[in-house]
Write an enzyme that holds these catalytic residues in place. Structure first.
Site, PDB file in Angstrom:
ATOM      1  N   TYR A  31      89.620 -12.550  40.720  1.00  0.00           N
ATOM      2  CA  TYR A  31      89.166 -13.287  41.896  1.00  0.00           C
ATOM      3  C   TYR A  31      89.374 -14.783  41.720  1.00  0.00           C
ATOM      4  CZ  TYR A  31      85.960 -15.111  45.452  1.00  0.00           C
ATOM      5  OH  TYR A  31      85.405 -15.803  46.502  1.00  0.00           O
ATOM      6  N   GLY A  56      79.715 -12.182  57.726  1.00  0.00           N
ATOM      7  CA  GLY A  56      79.627 -13.325  56.829  1.00  0.00           C
ATOM      8  C   GLY A  56      80.077 -14.646  57.423  1.00  0.00           C
ATOM      9  N   ILE A  57      80.719 -15.450  56.588  1.00  0.00           N
ATOM     10  CA  ILE A  57      81.141 -16.787  56.995  1.00  0.00           C
ATOM     11  C   ILE A  57      82.112 -16.729  58.158  1.00  0.00           C
ATOM     12  CG2 ILE A  57      82.393 -18.851  56.252  1.00  0.00           C
ATOM     13  CD1 ILE A  57      81.323 -18.435  53.475  1.00  0.00           C
TER      14      ILE A  57
END
Length: 307
Positions: free
Chosen positions: A180, A41-42
């Site tokens: 979250y 991912g990032i």
């Protein structure tokens, strides 16, 4: 607001940090950045891009057996000699302290930290236990605080910077993402409070807020939709609507490389802004909250995701 943001949770890979060989040819004058959550991912995209920008990049992850994708990407980009993999578990204070100390001993200092590691958690509080809330806070909030604390003395010495990947979910609470978003809200509050204090010692602080990013959302959150719906009780219709909308949103999501680009821009800028969104979509979404004094605009928007 124009476009409606489709209730997406931004998820980064959970973390860690592994020692592989460091190129002996790398100049010690090269600036050093430590990035967490780089197995996918990032984080992976940011590690490669930072190396391409000339940084010695300490790419950390909790399970270094998952480093192959990063190593392959770095080799393809021609920057394998600038990417050093280390094991780091941000939920383990000893792991954090030893990794930072090792990097400083090897490199002679530390110029920047990118807090990217994190984990998503989907569910509403009545339907899941407190364990999920606590584990989500450990990774997404306390892990960020732990690493930042360990790095700050070295960043003061270098006039360095702390960049933390949060989420638009750190600005706007999203349905079925209470834990979250709570963690990301906490990170935003922590960093917003720390920034002016750190600035008095020459350390710059910024948060980066991605929107929808196509980076293994379902895999990372371990989203078992049938099981979630079966256990959702009175929340099942709303959860079904939310999940359908979220999954559809990934058709128009940013790539990890697109979301990582503002991180590298912040690393190399003379002065960082405190709050950075990674797309026009994210800026538009966050702007809804910043102009919403009584909260009604946000409630109208996110409530629409459940119908």
């Amino acid at each position: 607001m124009g476009k409606e943001y489709p209730g997406c949770v931004h998820v980064h890979a959970r973390i860690m940090c592994v020692c592989t060989h460091k190129s002996r040819e790398t100049s010690m004058s090269t600036k050093t950045v430590l990035i967490t959550g780089t197995s996918s991912g990032i984080g992976l995209a940011a590690a490669v891009a930072a190396a391409q920008a000339g940084w010695h990049t300490v790419a950390t992850m909790r399970d270094t057996a998952k480093a192959d994708a990063l190593r392959e990407a770095a080799a393809e980009a021609g920057v394998a000699d600038l990417v050093q993999v280390k094991r780091l578990d941000v939920t383990d204070a000893g792991s954090v302290a030893s990794c930072v100390a090792e990097v400083v001993a090897e490199r002679g200092g530390l110029d920047a930290v990118v807090n990217n590691a994190g984990a998503g958690f989907v569910g509403t509080i009545e339907q899941h236990g407190m364990e999920g809330v606590r584990s989500t806070m450990e990774v997404n909030y306390f892990g960020v605080v732990e690493l930042t604390k360990a790095a700050l003395p070295h960043l003061r010495a270098s006039g360095g910077r702390v960049i933390t990947v949060t989420s638009v979910g750190g600005m706007i609470g999203q349905p079925f993402n209470e834990s979250y978003c709570a963690a990301k809200f906490a990170v935003e509050g922590f960093m917003e409070s720390l920034a002016p204090v750190a600035a008095t010692t020459g350390v710059q602080v910024a948060v980066v807020e991605p929107g929808a990013v196509a980076s293994e959302f379902v895999t990372n959150v371990r989203l078992d939709v049938p099981a979630l719906l079966a256990e959702a009780g009175p929340y099942a219709p709303a959860l079904k609507a939310y999940v359908e909308r979220t999954m559809q949103s990934f058709g128009n999501a940013q790539t990890s490389q697109e979301a990582a680009a503002p991180i590298i821009a912040a690393l190399t800028a003379e002065t960082m802004p405190f709050r950075i969104q990674t797309s026009d979509w994210a800026r538009e979404f966050v702007a809804t909250k910043l102009a919403d004094l009584d909260g009604s605009a946000v409630q109208d928007l996110t409530g629409g995701w459940l119908r």
